[in-house]
Design a protein around this motif. Sequence first.
Motif, short mmCIF file in Angstrom:
data_model
loop_
_atom_site.label_atom_id
_atom_site.label_comp_id
_atom_site.label_asym_id
_atom_site.label_seq_id
_atom_site.Cartn_x
_atom_site.Cartn_y
_atom_site.Cartn_z
N ARG A 178 -51.20 65.53 91.65
CA ARG A 178 -50.97 64.09 91.49
C ARG A 178 -49.50 63.69 91.66
O ARG A 178 -49.21 62.58 92.09
CB ARG A 178 -51.50 63.64 90.13
CG ARG A 178 -53.02 63.69 90.05
CD ARG A 178 -53.55 63.43 88.66
NE ARG A 178 -55.00 63.52 88.64
CZ ARG A 178 -55.73 63.48 87.53
NH1 ARG A 178 -55.13 63.37 86.33
NH2 ARG A 178 -57.05 63.58 87.59
N SER A 179 -48.59 64.58 91.33
CA SER A 179 -47.17 64.26 91.53
C SER A 179 -46.87 64.07 93.02
O SER A 179 -46.16 63.14 93.42
CB SER A 179 -46.28 65.37 90.96
OG SER A 179 -46.40 65.43 89.57
N ALA A 180 -47.44 64.95 93.85
CA ALA A 180 -47.26 64.82 95.29
C ALA A 180 -47.93 63.56 95.80
O ALA A 180 -47.42 62.89 96.71
CB ALA A 180 -47.84 66.04 96.00
N MET A 181 -49.06 63.18 95.22
CA MET A 181 -49.76 61.96 95.60
C MET A 181 -48.89 60.74 95.34
O MET A 181 -48.74 59.87 96.21
CB MET A 181 -51.07 61.84 94.82
CG MET A 181 -51.83 60.54 95.04
SD MET A 181 -53.21 60.36 93.88
CE MET A 181 -52.33 60.04 92.34
N ILE A 233 -48.62 53.59 82.47
CA ILE A 233 -49.84 53.97 81.73
C ILE A 233 -50.22 55.41 82.04
O ILE A 233 -50.54 56.19 81.14
CB ILE A 233 -51.00 53.01 82.08
CG1 ILE A 233 -50.70 51.60 81.56
CG2 ILE A 233 -52.32 53.52 81.48
CD1 ILE A 233 -51.68 50.55 82.06
N TYR A 234 -50.19 55.74 83.32
CA TYR A 234 -50.62 57.08 83.71
C TYR A 234 -49.67 58.16 83.16
O TYR A 234 -50.11 59.18 82.61
CB TYR A 234 -50.70 57.18 85.24
CG TYR A 234 -50.97 58.59 85.72
CD1 TYR A 234 -52.21 59.17 85.50
CD2 TYR A 234 -49.97 59.32 86.36
CE1 TYR A 234 -52.45 60.48 85.90
CE2 TYR A 234 -50.20 60.62 86.77
CZ TYR A 234 -51.44 61.19 86.55
OH TYR A 234 -51.68 62.49 86.94
N ALA A 238 -52.84 59.43 100.35
CA ALA A 238 -52.46 59.76 98.97
C ALA A 238 -53.60 60.49 98.26
O ALA A 238 -53.37 61.45 97.51
CB ALA A 238 -52.10 58.48 98.22
N TYR A 239 -54.82 60.06 98.50
CA TYR A 239 -55.99 60.70 97.89
C TYR A 239 -56.10 62.16 98.34
O TYR A 239 -56.31 63.07 97.54
CB TYR A 239 -57.25 59.92 98.26
CG TYR A 239 -58.53 60.58 97.83
CD1 TYR A 239 -58.95 60.53 96.50
CD2 TYR A 239 -59.33 61.26 98.75
CE1 TYR A 239 -60.13 61.15 96.10
CE2 TYR A 239 -60.51 61.88 98.37
CZ TYR A 239 -60.90 61.81 97.04
OH TYR A 239 -62.08 62.42 96.66
N LEU A 248 -55.74 55.63 87.97
CA LEU A 248 -55.36 56.15 89.27
C LEU A 248 -55.89 55.31 90.45
O LEU A 248 -55.15 55.08 91.41
CB LEU A 248 -55.80 57.61 89.42
CG LEU A 248 -54.93 58.63 88.68
CD1 LEU A 248 -55.50 60.04 88.85
CD2 LEU A 248 -53.50 58.59 89.20
N PRO A 249 -57.15 54.84 90.43
CA PRO A 249 -57.60 53.98 91.54
C PRO A 249 -56.75 52.72 91.68
O PRO A 249 -56.39 52.31 92.80
CB PRO A 249 -59.05 53.65 91.17
CG PRO A 249 -59.49 54.81 90.33
CD PRO A 249 -58.27 55.18 89.54
#
Length: 445
Positions: A325-328, A193-194, A316-317, A203-204
């Motif tokens: 976000r890719s690194a997360m 989805i993301y 991750a946050y 994301l949560p």
Amino acid sequence: MTPETGTVNLLVVCVSGPDSGKRLAITSKPAVVGRAAACELASDDPDVAERHVTLHEEAGKPAFAAIAGCAVFLDGQSRQQGLLEPRQQLRVGRSLWQMESAPTAQFSTLIGDFGDRITDIAGVERIEGFRPAEMFSEALRKRTDEEMEQYFAVGTPSTTPPLAEVNTGWPKPWLFLKTFLLAATVYLGFLFIYRHFGNAIVLPGLLTFGAFVIPFSLLIFFFEINAVRNVPLYQLLKLMMLGGVLSVILSLFLFEWTRLDSWLGAMSAGLVEEAGKAAALLLVINKPKYRWTLNGMLFGAAVGTGFAAFESAGYAYLIGGEYGRSAMLSNITTRGILSIFGGHVLWTALVGAALWRVRGTRAFEWSMLTEPKFLRAYAVAAGLHMIWNSPLQLPLYIKYVILGFVIWIALVAFIQSGLRQIRTAQAEAASGDTTKTQIPQAALP
């Protein structure tokens, strides 16, 4: 087990029967196989005598000799003595033994010796009769929803099996894999989805499931390993949440009070966080019905699961805010995969097993935390954690694979110890001696 003297040239392994998975290094010194504790290899086969057969090296091959007329069969033929050739099978009781080829034998001996050193350091008996392929033989079998629902229905007075009916053979867990596949499917759904729609609302959920997928699957594995089946799922989830957050709070206080991180850096977590998680286990340490070593292992895994998931989501946050976000997503995936080889679930499971083994049928006392049997296992968990966080790096994540081998050897040894504890209690109950299997109620707080 191996004889204490002599040169190791050969290895025989049990390929089927009650002693399946056991191995014996053959040297020039005769080694006795039997059910007596003094034997070089202690058999679990009920058809094996106290001292049944000796094995030694002769002309570069394993030589056997039956003791006092005990029955031994070579390829189905009754023999009192002889040589075991390659591909031949020796039947002792109901167990079949055969010789391993030299390269395989040398490798097995090397791995076995390394494993023995680990169990010696952890202060638990050496592993016998463990075969991973057999243990996980049920994992891929198709199951119905009703089977899985029934599997979770344990821990109540009507669903906890009587002690005499508890199966003390090596467990064959399978639900952990179903749990992982279900959780991983949800995680991949959020990820799709993301990435496809670019919708940040997921994301949560992505972080939550990403943090819990593998730690929670490992928790279900230890739920299945708990052979006495006396811990309900509700108790487990409660300890995972309350124990997880309490261990985080205690660890943060310990960091604040000790300031170890100011000079030890990330390695200080091995000392501080393992102490914080061990302290959280005191929430359930004195519940009389949870007196088994395998209970302690399960409770440790529950606390470790909560700690691991909360920590992973937090990392991750932070990484997402700093590097994108890719690194997360990369971080939470990598941490999840590496938790199979080590991490809070496994380390705290080891600490819990050691603490419950020390407690036994006694009420908890603070002095138990200073007993060598506990301290040695705690030192293994804390030491592995420190090395895990150390600056030492090896290519291809080899460091983590080696640390994973060490922690899993220690855990398997404690599983064996826990199963043996249940067998001993069953024998005492059958003989009418229950004085050693009761926790004194007056001593409980």
